[in-house]
Design a protein around this motif. Structure first.
Motif, PDB file in Angstrom:
ATOM      1  N   ALA A  95       1.365  35.085  34.247  1.00 11.66           N
ATOM      2  CA  ALA A  95       1.122  36.533  34.183  1.00 11.66           C
ATOM      3  C   ALA A  95       0.720  36.936  32.765  1.00 11.66           C
ATOM      4  O   ALA A  95      -0.194  37.750  32.572  1.00 11.66           O
ATOM      5  CB  ALA A  95       2.365  37.296  34.622  1.00 11.66           C
TER       6      ALA A  95
ATOM      7  N   ALA B  60       5.367  31.319  36.551  1.00 15.02           N
ATOM      8  CA  ALA B  60       4.765  32.577  37.001  1.00 15.02           C
ATOM      9  C   ALA B  60       4.720  33.594  35.865  1.00 15.02           C
ATOM     10  O   ALA B  60       3.728  34.309  35.700  1.00 15.02           O
ATOM     11  CB  ALA B  60       5.546  33.134  38.187  1.00 15.02           C
TER      12      ALA B  60
ATOM     13  N   VAL C 197      -2.902  35.699  32.159  1.00 17.31           N
ATOM     14  CA  VAL C 197      -3.878  36.509  32.891  1.00 17.31           C
ATOM     15  C   VAL C 197      -4.047  37.868  32.211  1.00 17.31           C
ATOM     16  O   VAL C 197      -5.170  38.351  32.042  1.00 17.31           O
ATOM     17  CB  VAL C 197      -3.466  36.666  34.369  1.00 17.31           C
TER      18      VAL C 197
ATOM     19  N   GLU D 280      -7.491  39.310  30.633  1.00 17.07           N
ATOM     20  CA  GLU D 280      -8.062  40.591  31.055  1.00 17.07           C
ATOM     21  C   GLU D 280      -8.247  41.529  29.869  1.00 17.07           C
ATOM     22  O   GLU D 280      -9.241  42.244  29.785  1.00 17.07           O
ATOM     23  CB  GLU D 280      -7.190  41.242  32.120  1.00 17.07           C
TER      24      GLU D 280
ATOM     25  N   SER E 135      -9.562  37.709  42.898  1.00 22.71           N
ATOM     26  CA  SER E 135      -8.645  38.763  42.490  1.00 22.71           C
ATOM     27  C   SER E 135      -7.662  38.241  41.438  1.00 22.71           C
ATOM     28  O   SER E 135      -7.472  37.031  41.270  1.00 22.71           O
ATOM     29  CB  SER E 135      -7.876  39.287  43.696  1.00 22.71           C
ATOM     30  N   LEU E 136      -7.028  39.173  40.749  1.00 15.65           N
ATOM     31  CA  LEU E 136      -6.057  38.800  39.718  1.00 15.65           C
ATOM     32  C   LEU E 136      -4.881  38.037  40.316  1.00 15.65           C
ATOM     33  O   LEU E 136      -4.342  37.119  39.682  1.00 15.65           O
ATOM     34  CB  LEU E 136      -5.557  40.042  38.993  1.00 15.65           C
ATOM     35  N   ALA E 137      -4.486  38.408  41.519  1.00 11.20           N
ATOM     36  CA  ALA E 137      -3.355  37.734  42.155  1.00 11.20           C
ATOM     37  C   ALA E 137      -3.668  36.264  42.422  1.00 11.20           C
ATOM     38  O   ALA E 137      -2.810  35.394  42.244  1.00 11.20           O
ATOM     39  CB  ALA E 137      -2.975  38.439  43.454  1.00 11.20           C
ATOM     40  N   VAL E 138      -4.899  35.989  42.819  1.00 13.75           N
ATOM     41  CA  VAL E 138      -5.298  34.595  43.075  1.00 13.75           C
ATOM     42  C   VAL E 138      -5.330  33.818  41.766  1.00 13.75           C
ATOM     43  O   VAL E 138      -4.836  32.686  41.694  1.00 13.75           O
ATOM     44  CB  VAL E 138      -6.659  34.539  43.799  1.00 13.75           C
ATOM     45  N   TRP E 139      -5.897  34.420  40.708  1.00  7.45           N
ATOM     46  CA  TRP E 139      -5.919  33.756  39.399  1.00  7.45           C
ATOM     47  C   TRP E 139      -4.502  33.459  38.922  1.00  7.45           C
ATOM     48  O   TRP E 139      -4.208  32.397  38.401  1.00  7.45           O
ATOM     49  CB  TRP E 139      -6.619  34.628  38.357  1.00  7.45           C
ATOM     50  N   TRP E 140      -3.628  34.456  39.080  1.00  7.46           N
ATOM     51  CA  TRP E 140      -2.237  34.313  38.652  1.00  7.46           C
ATOM     52  C   TRP E 140      -1.559  33.172  39.410  1.00  7.46           C
ATOM     53  O   TRP E 140      -0.888  32.340  38.810  1.00  7.46           O
ATOM     54  CB  TRP E 140      -1.506  35.637  38.873  1.00  7.46           C
ATOM     55  N   LEU E 141      -1.747  33.134  40.730  1.00 11.17           N
ATOM     56  CA  LEU E 141      -1.128  32.100  41.540  1.00 11.17           C
ATOM     57  C   LEU E 141      -1.646  30.713  41.166  1.00 11.17           C
ATOM     58  O   LEU E 141      -0.866  29.765  41.002  1.00 11.17           O
ATOM     59  CB  LEU E 141      -1.371  32.379  43.020  1.00 11.17           C
TER      60      LEU E 141
END
Length: 57
Positions: A35, A31, A38, A42, A2-8
């Motif tokens: 962001a 962070a 990412v 995308e 997921s995008l959240a995992v990539w971001w983290l």
């Protein structure tokens, strides 16, 4: 993933890289940079998919 995992993960890598190079940044700065990266990735993926679908048509 997921995008959240990539971001983290990207934020963590940026933070660790800053520590290793002696130019530490805050977690918030990392962070925000993650962001941005990412979102840029995308957007590039979206352009690539549109380009590919137009070529196949």
């Amino acid at each position: 993933m997921s995008l959240a995992v990539w971001w983290l993960l990207l934020a963590l890598v940026l933070w660790l890289l800053g520590k290793a190079l002696g130019q530490p940044a805050s977690a918030v700065q990392c962070a925000a940079s993650a962001a941005f990266l990412v979102a840029l990735g995308e957007a590039g993926d979206g352009v690539r998919r549109r380009w590919r679908s137009r070529k196949e048509s």
